[in-house]
Design an enzyme around this catalytic site. Structure first.
Site, PDB file in Angstrom:
ATOM      1  N   PRO A 139      36.757  33.056  39.763  1.00 39.66           N
ATOM      2  CA  PRO A 139      35.170  33.909  40.837  1.00 39.66           C
ATOM      3  C   PRO A 139      35.164  34.357  42.129  1.00 39.66           C
ATOM      4  O   PRO A 139      34.335  34.554  42.614  1.00 39.66           O
ATOM      5  CB  PRO A 139      34.273  33.635  39.702  1.00 39.66           C
ATOM      6  CG  PRO A 139      35.110  32.525  38.957  1.00 39.66           C
ATOM      7  CD  PRO A 139      36.587  32.759  39.140  1.00 39.66           C
ATOM      8  N   GLU A 145      36.908  26.420  31.863  1.00 40.41           N
ATOM      9  CA  GLU A 145      35.642  26.506  33.124  1.00 40.41           C
ATOM     10  C   GLU A 145      36.323  26.408  34.150  1.00 40.41           C
ATOM     11  O   GLU A 145      36.144  26.619  35.468  1.00 40.41           O
ATOM     12  CB  GLU A 145      35.183  24.910  33.225  1.00 40.41           C
ATOM     13  CG  GLU A 145      33.614  25.412  32.495  1.00 40.41           C
ATOM     14  CD  GLU A 145      32.908  26.038  31.584  1.00 40.41           C
ATOM     15  OE1 GLU A 145      33.924  26.134  30.078  1.00 40.41           O
ATOM     16  OE2 GLU A 145      32.529  26.968  31.963  1.00 40.41           O
ATOM     17  N   ARG A 187      48.716  52.584  39.557  1.00 37.48           N
ATOM     18  CA  ARG A 187      48.174  54.271  39.608  1.00 37.48           C
ATOM     19  C   ARG A 187      48.849  54.342  40.685  1.00 37.48           C
ATOM     20  O   ARG A 187      49.089  56.026  41.765  1.00 37.48           O
ATOM     21  CB  ARG A 187      46.728  54.431  39.508  1.00 37.48           C
ATOM     22  CG  ARG A 187      45.767  54.025  40.339  1.00 37.48           C
ATOM     23  CD  ARG A 187      44.209  54.102  39.463  1.00 37.48           C
ATOM     24  NE  ARG A 187      43.729  55.297  39.685  1.00 37.48           N
ATOM     25  CZ  ARG A 187      43.723  55.903  40.606  1.00 37.48           C
ATOM     26  NH1 ARG A 187      43.641  55.884  41.917  1.00 37.48           N
ATOM     27  NH2 ARG A 187      43.440  57.286  40.961  1.00 37.48           N
ATOM     28  N   ASP A 232      44.249  60.269  47.293  1.00 35.28           N
ATOM     29  CA  ASP A 232      44.592  60.152  48.731  1.00 35.28           C
ATOM     30  C   ASP A 232      43.347  60.214  49.363  1.00 35.28           C
ATOM     31  O   ASP A 232      43.043  59.411  50.721  1.00 35.28           O
ATOM     32  CB  ASP A 232      45.362  61.027  49.385  1.00 35.28           C
ATOM     33  CG  ASP A 232      47.033  60.538  49.495  1.00 35.28           C
ATOM     34  OD1 ASP A 232      47.969  62.059  49.317  1.00 35.28           O
ATOM     35  OD2 ASP A 232      47.195  59.873  49.087  1.00 35.28           O
TER      36      ASP A 232
HETATM   37  N1  ADE Z   1      37.204  34.855  36.166  1.00 34.02           N
HETATM   38  C1  ADE Z   1      36.098  34.976  36.081  1.00 34.02           C
HETATM   39  N2  ADE Z   1      35.154  35.614  36.728  1.00 34.02           N
HETATM   40  C2  ADE Z   1      36.048  36.246  38.117  1.00 34.02           C
HETATM   41  C3  ADE Z   1      35.778  37.193  38.456  1.00 34.02           C
HETATM   42  N3  ADE Z   1      34.562  37.486  38.661  1.00 34.02           N
HETATM   43  N4  ADE Z   1      37.150  37.510  38.613  1.00 34.02           N
HETATM   44  C4  ADE Z   1      38.119  37.152  38.882  1.00 34.02           C
HETATM   45  N5  ADE Z   1      38.387  36.330  38.165  1.00 34.02           N
HETATM   46  C5  ADE Z   1      37.601  35.943  37.497  1.00 34.02           C
END
Ligand code: ADE
Length: 253
Positions: free
Chosen positions: A88, A115, A152, A167
């Site tokens: 994240p 976690e 893609r 494009d």
């Molecule tokens: N793992 C948990 N949340 C995430 C996110 N927003 N982006 C990438 N990996 C993650």
């Protein structure tokens, strides 16, 4: 391209890889995707892949050993993939990153889970990638998002029509124009006349104007940047002036 995915939830990928554009891309061998269960590389008899964090605290951390062992198995022929860890707090994924990744011969995506992942895993990683500022329970959805956007873009994956559309969306960061299909009138809402006119030049101008208008309204910073870097054509600047005037007029009235 070949993409390896390391995950503790391999079945989450079944539908994604079997259906639609991605499923067809795999069937027609435009891309090879290999989903690997990290658990298969755990050494103990209970196939444990996570453990409590040193120093205490909540949750479980993915152990380094199964991930290193899986990586070593996948790279034993000596080809080094470009390695992504979903996190994240990684670099935020966007179309530019998708384009860069689509040029790689081999990708390996490590799906974070619980976690977190033992910090030592990052020794294997080229880029930590986030798909946005929110926390998901695992890296599987981010891995699918990244794969979808990358696959893609591979040559031959989209038909002609669709690739043209892509494009126009990717064109200098400008947002796409509105689309309509039949019927020409639905519940009192009419399709803009210009689209029914068959007049290609007028349609093209209308679409460009709509695209500039939407970008100016929703992402004014993109327009600022294009202006500053002289990346707009004369025609586009003229259309933009018209749109800006209309928007100012709208605000004043
Ligand atoms: N793992 C948990 N949340 C995430 C996110 N927003 N982006 C990438 N990996 C993650």
């Amino acid at each position: 391209m070949r993409i390896d995915v390391l995950t503790v939830l391999p079945h989450l990928f079944d539908c994604f890889l079997g259906e639609g554009i991605i499923g067809r891309a795999i069937q027609s061998k435009k891309v090879e995707v290999n989903v690997v269960n990290i658990r298969d590389f755990a050494l103990d008899k209970h196939k444990v892949v996570d453990d409590v964090p040193y120093g205490g605290g909540p949750g479980m951390v993915l152990k380094p050993e199964p991930i290193f062992r899986a990586y070593e198995e996948l790279t034993k022929e000596g080809v080094k993939p470009y390695v992504i860890l979903t996190e994240p707090w990684g670099e935020t994924f966007n179309q530019g990153m998708a384009l860069e990744l689509s040029k790689k011969e081999r990708l390996l995506i490590i799906c974070g889970r619980y976690e977190g992942v033992d910090e030592r895993v990052k020794k294997l990683v080229d880029k930590e990638v986030s798909i946005g500022d929110y926390v998901l329970s695992g890296g599987e959805l981010p891995a699918m998002v990244i794969m979808d956007a990358v696959i893609r873009l591979l040559p031959g994956v989209l038909g002609n029509e669709e690739s043209l559309k892509a494009d126009s969306f990717m064109d200098r960061g400008l947002l796409g124009y509105p689309n309509y299909t039949r019927p020409a009138e639905f519940r009192g809402m009419r399709v803009p006349e210009v689209l029914l006119s068959g007049h290609h030049k007028r349609i093209e101008l209308w679409r460009k104007e709509q695209s500039l208008r939407k970008t100016l309204e929703r992402k004014p910073e993109v327009i600022e940047k294009l202006k500053k870097e002289n990346l707009l054509t004369k025609e586009e600047l003229k259309l933009l002036e018209k749109v800006e005037k209309e928007l100012r007029g709208g605000k004043e009235s």
